[in-house]
Scaffold this motif. Sequence first.
Motif, short mmCIF file in Angstrom:
data_model
loop_
_atom_site.label_atom_id
_atom_site.label_comp_id
_atom_site.label_asym_id
_atom_site.label_seq_id
_atom_site.Cartn_x
_atom_site.Cartn_y
_atom_site.Cartn_z
N MET A 1 0.86 -1.07 -0.08
CA MET A 1 -0.10 0.05 -0.17
C MET A 1 1.15 1.04 -0.51
SD MET A 1 -3.13 0.68 2.71
CE MET A 1 -1.94 1.02 4.13
N SER A 2 0.84 2.47 -0.62
CA SER A 2 1.50 3.37 -1.14
C SER A 2 1.21 4.31 0.30
CB SER A 2 1.07 4.34 -2.28
OG SER A 2 -0.30 4.31 -1.74
N PHE A 3 2.16 5.08 0.80
CA PHE A 3 2.12 5.67 1.33
C PHE A 3 2.69 7.00 1.18
CE2 PHE A 3 4.98 7.61 6.06
CZ PHE A 3 3.43 8.16 6.13
N ILE A 4 2.14 8.31 1.00
CA ILE A 4 1.83 9.56 0.60
C ILE A 4 2.17 10.20 2.18
CG2 ILE A 4 0.83 11.68 -0.45
CD1 ILE A 4 -0.99 9.88 -1.77
N ASN A 5 2.79 10.73 2.75
CA ASN A 5 4.00 11.98 3.85
C ASN A 5 3.44 13.33 2.91
OD1 ASN A 5 5.24 13.29 6.22
ND2 ASN A 5 6.56 11.41 6.25
N ILE A 6 2.27 14.04 3.45
CA ILE A 6 2.54 15.29 3.15
C ILE A 6 3.28 16.26 4.03
CG2 ILE A 6 1.22 16.84 3.20
CD1 ILE A 6 -1.68 15.41 2.94
N ALA A 7 3.74 16.29 4.97
CA ALA A 7 4.55 16.76 5.59
C ALA A 7 6.33 16.74 4.49
CB ALA A 7 4.81 16.08 7.42
N SER A 8 6.29 15.49 4.93
CA SER A 8 7.24 15.52 4.32
C SER A 8 7.65 15.53 2.34
CB SER A 8 8.74 14.30 4.15
OG SER A 8 7.86 13.21 4.32
N ARG A 9 6.53 15.78 1.65
CA ARG A 9 5.96 15.51 -0.05
C ARG A 9 6.65 14.86 -0.15
NH1 ARG A 9 3.28 19.39 -0.67
NH2 ARG A 9 3.15 19.91 -2.28
N LEU B 6 -1.81 8.00 4.64
CA LEU B 6 -1.79 9.49 4.78
C LEU B 6 -0.81 9.80 5.81
CD1 LEU B 6 -4.31 11.50 2.59
CD2 LEU B 6 -2.39 11.20 2.11
N MET B 7 -0.04 10.61 5.34
CA MET B 7 0.40 11.17 6.59
C MET B 7 0.12 13.26 6.94
SD MET B 7 2.24 11.12 9.76
CE MET B 7 2.89 9.58 9.94
N PHE B 8 -0.36 13.82 7.94
CA PHE B 8 -0.76 15.07 7.79
C PHE B 8 0.44 15.77 8.25
CE2 PHE B 8 -4.68 12.84 6.95
CZ PHE B 8 -5.46 13.44 5.86
N GLU B 9 0.85 16.79 8.36
CA GLU B 9 2.15 17.80 8.99
C GLU B 9 1.64 17.40 10.18
OE1 GLU B 9 3.21 21.40 7.16
OE2 GLU B 9 2.57 20.83 5.42
N GLU B 10 0.27 18.44 11.08
CA GLU B 10 -0.18 17.89 12.47
C GLU B 10 0.48 16.63 13.59
OE1 GLU B 10 -4.37 18.68 13.20
OE2 GLU B 10 -4.04 18.56 15.26
N GLU B 11 -0.15 15.69 13.01
CA GLU B 11 -0.04 14.28 13.38
C GLU B 11 2.03 13.55 13.20
OE1 GLU B 11 -2.41 15.25 11.55
OE2 GLU B 11 -4.14 14.57 13.02
N PHE B 12 2.29 14.60 11.86
CA PHE B 12 4.08 14.17 11.89
C PHE B 12 4.13 14.50 13.33
CE2 PHE B 12 7.80 14.76 9.81
CZ PHE B 12 8.38 13.87 9.25
N GLU B 13 3.87 15.67 13.35
CA GLU B 13 5.09 16.41 14.08
C GLU B 13 4.90 15.85 15.42
OE1 GLU B 13 3.65 20.92 14.16
OE2 GLU B 13 4.78 21.14 11.99
N GLU B 14 3.98 15.54 16.03
CA GLU B 14 3.14 15.10 17.46
C GLU B 14 4.29 13.78 17.35
OE1 GLU B 14 -0.93 14.32 19.26
OE2 GLU B 14 -1.38 15.41 17.12
N ILE B 15 3.85 12.78 15.65
CA ILE B 15 4.98 11.87 16.34
C ILE B 15 6.46 12.38 16.16
CG2 ILE B 15 5.26 9.84 14.90
CD1 ILE B 15 2.47 10.13 13.74
N GLN B 16 6.64 13.12 15.56
CA GLN B 16 8.23 13.31 15.62
C GLN B 16 8.66 13.82 17.49
OE1 GLN B 16 10.87 12.75 13.17
NE2 GLN B 16 12.09 12.91 14.95
N ALA B 136 -7.76 9.92 8.09
CA ALA B 136 -6.98 10.00 6.19
C ALA B 136 -8.67 9.26 5.81
CB ALA B 136 -6.04 9.08 5.85
N GLU B 137 -9.57 8.45 6.75
CA GLU B 137 -10.49 8.14 5.66
C GLU B 137 -12.04 8.77 5.51
OE1 GLU B 137 -10.41 4.46 8.20
OE2 GLU B 137 -9.01 3.27 6.64
N SER B 138 -11.63 9.96 6.60
CA SER B 138 -12.60 10.76 6.17
C SER B 138 -13.15 11.57 5.50
CB SER B 138 -12.56 11.88 8.17
OG SER B 138 -11.30 12.99 7.19
N PRO B 139 -14.38 11.81 5.06
CA PRO B 139 -14.61 12.01 3.52
C PRO B 139 -14.26 13.61 2.62
CG PRO B 139 -16.96 11.38 4.59
CD PRO B 139 -15.18 11.55 5.77
#
Lengths: 196, 159
Positions: A1-9, B6-16, B136-139
């Motif tokens: 499954m692909s993984f798209i990281n918006i934070a690191s683009r 999908l990884m969003f900036e907000e969660e990425f920062e939290e995880i980091q 990520a799954e929300s419409p």
Amino acid sequence: MSFINIASREINCKIVYYGPGLCGKTTNLQYIYGHTNPDAKGKMISLATETDRTLFFDFLPLSLGEIRGFKTRFHLYTVPGQVFYNASRKLILKGVDGVVFVVDSQIDRLEANIESVENLKENLNEQGYDLDRIPYIIQYNKRDLTHLASIEELHELLNHRSVPEFEAVATMGIGVFETLKAIAKLVFLELKKSHR
Amino acid sequence: MDAPSLMFEEEFEEIQRVCDKLYSDANGKVVFIVDKNGQPIAAAGELEDLDLTSLATLTAGNIAATGGMASLLEESEFSTQFHEGENTNIHIQIIGQRVILVVIFDQRSSLGLVRLRVRKTSVELTGIFDRLVSKAESPGVKSPLDEITDEDIENLFND
């Protein structure tokens, strides 16, 4: 499954090279590794036996450039082709985005090719994928050898879905990058469709 | 459970931030998180000269193989692994059945301390990843791939 990281683009995808034992899956990856710009590739990992047969998988991370500011990264894997390593093959198919089936074109390997496609179909089904829908490319390898099955015969036996197919001599690099580009393109098109 | 797609900036920062904290609290050398497909998600610590991509792939392969053994033994998973080396040790923990948390440590730390800190961190990470997957799954979520045209994809392969 692909993984798209918006934070690191970054867009990350997984491609698996499948096929019967000694068909040239590892050779495909080795050629790609040997002929790619050092900036675009990571280390190639081969988990192999002492006699250089793939035991678990080969792995090669590759960057294919940027698309609208997103770095595209492909993780290329091979499976062990030998029949008794089926448990490992199943594991490697987890999260796959696209499959390249490497055909051994020699006449006496016809049955092994057919068995391996059947095995691919079953293993994909177990992971919830369908070989008739997943991005899929067929590569007819070893076209430089003698006693070969014709492309028409191989197509008839192995390419029911009429997916893109390439003739190859992986040891010399013929058809290797064409195959890679074709599967990467299919994976992207599918990814775009599925995220719509 | 599925790994996040999908990884969003907000969660990425939290995880980091969680990784940075665990690195310091556990006296580790390196802390990283990888999904079950081998994609690295976040990392902290002594990352220079470390081949994180390869380590992440081998970790996922290791977890996949151990998971295969677990199902043969009718276990759902073996959620923790520990590898002891002469100088370096690796602690591997599956988080919320989705991702893998790895702590690499040496004599500056101990297995007991790492275990303790990982246990606490697991709870926090499970919450973040659960939130991430439902987001990520929300419409209403707009995929970054919406902006990519078929022509962009063609162009990537035209050189």
